[in-house]
Design an enzyme around this catalytic site. Structure first.
Site, short mmCIF file in Angstrom:
data_model
loop_
_atom_site.label_atom_id
_atom_site.label_comp_id
_atom_site.label_asym_id
_atom_site.label_seq_id
_atom_site.Cartn_x
_atom_site.Cartn_y
_atom_site.Cartn_z
N CYS A 1 81.53 -51.12 0.12
CA CYS A 1 81.64 -49.79 -1.00
C CYS A 1 83.01 -49.67 -1.32
O CYS A 1 83.44 -49.49 -2.31
CB CYS A 1 81.19 -48.67 -0.03
SG CYS A 1 81.66 -48.40 1.63
N ALA B 1 70.05 -43.91 3.21
CA ALA B 1 70.62 -43.36 2.08
C ALA B 1 70.93 -44.29 0.72
O ALA B 1 70.74 -43.71 -0.31
CB ALA B 1 72.06 -43.12 2.60
N VAL B 2 71.28 -45.67 1.01
CA VAL B 2 71.28 -46.74 -0.09
C VAL B 2 69.93 -46.82 -0.68
O VAL B 2 69.88 -47.27 -1.81
CB VAL B 2 71.92 -47.56 0.44
CG1 VAL B 2 72.11 -48.93 -0.60
CG2 VAL B 2 73.51 -47.33 0.57
N ARG C 1 58.97 -47.06 11.84
CA ARG C 1 58.85 -45.47 11.98
C ARG C 1 58.38 -44.83 10.80
O ARG C 1 57.69 -43.81 10.86
CB ARG C 1 60.50 -45.16 12.13
CG ARG C 1 60.55 -43.92 12.95
CD ARG C 1 62.27 -43.83 13.30
NE ARG C 1 63.04 -44.81 12.58
CZ ARG C 1 64.26 -44.77 12.20
NH1 ARG C 1 64.64 -43.32 12.24
NH2 ARG C 1 64.99 -45.69 11.58
N SER C 2 58.73 -45.41 9.61
CA SER C 2 58.05 -44.64 8.32
C SER C 2 56.95 -45.40 7.71
O SER C 2 56.68 -45.02 6.49
CB SER C 2 59.13 -44.41 7.59
OG SER C 2 60.36 -45.53 7.46
N GLN D 1 80.07 -43.50 -3.22
CA GLN D 1 79.66 -44.76 -2.22
C GLN D 1 78.59 -45.22 -2.17
O GLN D 1 78.18 -46.32 -2.11
CB GLN D 1 80.10 -44.17 -1.04
CG GLN D 1 80.13 -44.88 0.13
CD GLN D 1 78.70 -45.24 1.06
OE1 GLN D 1 77.91 -44.24 1.15
NE2 GLN D 1 78.47 -46.60 1.33
N HIS E 1 83.67 -41.96 -1.75
CA HIS E 1 85.21 -42.51 -1.20
C HIS E 1 86.19 -42.45 -2.05
O HIS E 1 86.04 -42.50 -3.49
CB HIS E 1 84.66 -43.86 -1.04
CG HIS E 1 84.01 -44.29 0.29
ND1 HIS E 1 83.13 -43.17 0.96
CD2 HIS E 1 83.56 -45.42 0.72
CE1 HIS E 1 82.48 -43.65 1.75
NE2 HIS E 1 82.71 -45.19 1.64
N SER F 1 78.61 -40.73 3.96
CA SER F 1 77.54 -41.34 3.55
C SER F 1 77.83 -42.94 4.08
O SER F 1 76.76 -43.78 3.91
CB SER F 1 77.17 -41.38 1.90
OG SER F 1 78.64 -41.83 1.38
N GLY F 2 78.85 -43.35 4.06
CA GLY F 2 79.33 -44.74 4.52
C GLY F 2 78.54 -45.16 5.79
O GLY F 2 78.47 -46.28 6.16
#
Lengths: 335, 335
Positions: free
Chosen positions: A125, A11-12, A37-38, A313, A239, A155-156
């Site tokens: 964050c 996500a970040v 994995r990716s 966040q 947040h 999302s944290g």
């Protein structure tokens, strides 16, 4: 500038790539690293399609800037090697934040602290979002005590946390009962979890203590009286924090509003007659931290102030702050 | 005992009927009142099927006990008339809570305050949940300052609020974007709204000031320094509160835990090693208010304490407390 993003599929990591593009960061070469994995998949970026690579410690890439959005363990194992290989490293994990020789930086607050360091830590964050609002208030009124209650988004816990919230909500709405949970300790849909990171012997969680430890370091106030209650709430990516401060000098809501309105990185959203105040709905996707609900708190006589802040966040709480740190180092990086 | 429930089709009204049944309240006759919209419909209750009636001020019903879960305006217009017609009235609205001659009662805290009153006010939901945890701590350590941040469920806005959250979540999950909103000022799904009830000149909302005003009255501490930030969160029916207190006398987490474990109406849920702490998931549908995350807060030296409480807004925050008030008046009501 040769830039590497580590943890690029998280996500970040995704936000880091996006923010580099959105802010016109002088990228000449972008390399994306993630787990096996990716590996090999191609992802679109503002700098063209890029192939995901797996970092090989035997042959560290030649980078000017490495942005790390990986686990603390990974950072501990590899960050200093990336520095040795020539990069300035900005690390999002908690691995180095409290090390004496590693600056912990929120550019609006302590940009100069970066000095000549080639390894710089990006704060937690919640702390980053809090610090941009606290610093100008400290300068104007002096902070004596700070009490924070957080409302922290899924999302944290990364992309998996966000997905678990969404899937769980679908599950609860379709079948009733409780959602299944894997990344969060308890089901998050329709729930609140006052438990983020591990519990410490003093009864606070590590997340709560990060707010204490990191705020003190960033603001250069090692004795600041500050405590936090950190709560995961079923929101997606911004947040919020209810903040009560006791100041050294008298404070009024109006004076505090003036200060916040002029503060870098802060957007004063405080027009209660029109129902405008900080909310995840409006703060998500924004660079600035929203601050509002500013009012004198009579619990501390004429030295009390309450405010409510809300920041993305993944942006100010992570990717944006990391890129801002890099932006503040142009000379060294260009060299 | 002849009991009337007013606002019987609302979220609190339904719980009132249920709680009367669950607790074996000595009901000889149950009458349900609501608006003309639902008049004439029959609803199942623990006391058999009942027909919804519309209250006619010209012919007030003969009741021993009237439980009001209606608007403040309705209560203002009719509560005293019900008293004159012979009923003891327990009013859930804010209409009379701060009137000098109307007791405001949380039975675990100030049952005796009811005295011989025939009109008794039930406190604001957040306040009732807070007071059962604060009162024993005050008795043991003395309260000097109280700072509260709330996490309030949709049920605080009634059945319509709960429905709007559920519908809105479905909408967001199906289509993305923002949910439509009507009862809440902003969309609540995936959002936080730091705005409950109207704003006051001092910048606090009326909901926040209710916590101050009502806690002072219930605890008999007219000068207690107490402030609140009230935030609506996307949960269904349990309110949570992060509470920081400064005490008059030294306090430890262990001593506070012992006090809370023995306090009536409180369930100590504070086993962090096993990830047990107050949550809406576990507090919903329960009579007791969960208290946990108890820890010394060094911001106030050896006189600081943090805790997290969570209680069912429709039960301890409304219906249960009202029935408990009625239960504490058996002699008068039986007469």
């Amino acid at each position: 500038m040769r830039v590497g993003v580590f943890g690029a599929t998280g996500a970040v990591g995704k936000e880091l790539v996006q923010v580099l593009g959105d802010r016109g960061f002088p990228v000449t070469e972008l390399r994306l690293f993630a787990s096996t994995r990716s590996a090999g998949t191609r992802v679109p970026t503002p700098f063209g399609d890029k192939r995901i690579e797996v970092y090989d410690p035997a042959t560290p890439p030649r980078l000017d800037l490495a942005l790390l959005a990986v686990s603390g363990d990974w950072s501990k194992a590899h960050a200093r090697q990336l520095v040795e290989a020539g990069a300035v490293v900005v690390d999002n994990s908690s691995a180095f934040r409290l090390e004496d020789d590693v600056p912990l930086v929120v550019p609006e607050v302590n940009a100069a602290a970066a000095g000549n360091a080639r390894l710089i830590a990006n704060p937690n964050c919640t702390t980053a979002i809090l610090a941009v609002a606290l610093a100008p208030l400290h300068e104007a009124f002096g902070l004596k005590r700070v009490i924070v209650s957080t409302y922290q988004a899924a999302s944290g816990a990364g992309a998996e946390g966000m997905q678990e919230l969404e899937d769980g909500l679908r599950e609860v709405l379709a079948q009733g009962g409780q959602a299944t949970n894997k990344f969060f300790r308890h089901p998050l849909p329709m729930n609140l979890i006052p438990h983020i990171d591990s519990f410490q012997p003093n009864g606070y969680t590590r997340e709560e203590m990060k707010v204490t430890w990191e705020t003190r370091k960033i603001m250069g106030l090692p004795d600041l009286l500050i405590s936090c209650t950190a709560v995961r709430v079923p929101t997606m990516r911004a947040h919020a924090e209810a903040v009560t401060i006791e100041t050294e000098r008298p404070v009024t809501a109006e004076a505090a509003r003036r200060i916040l309105a002029a503060a870098p990185g802060v957007k004063l959203v405080d027009d209660v007659e029109n129902a405008l105040y900080p909310m995840p709905l409006t703060a998500s996707g924004q660079y600035d931290v929203e601050a509002g609900r500013v009012r004198a708190n009579p619990v501390f006589g004429d030295r009390g102030l309450d405010l409510f802040v809300c920041g993305d966040q993944l942006l100010k709480g992570a990717a944006l702050n990391a890129v801002q740190i890099a932006e503040a180092l142009p000379v060294r990086l260009a060299a």
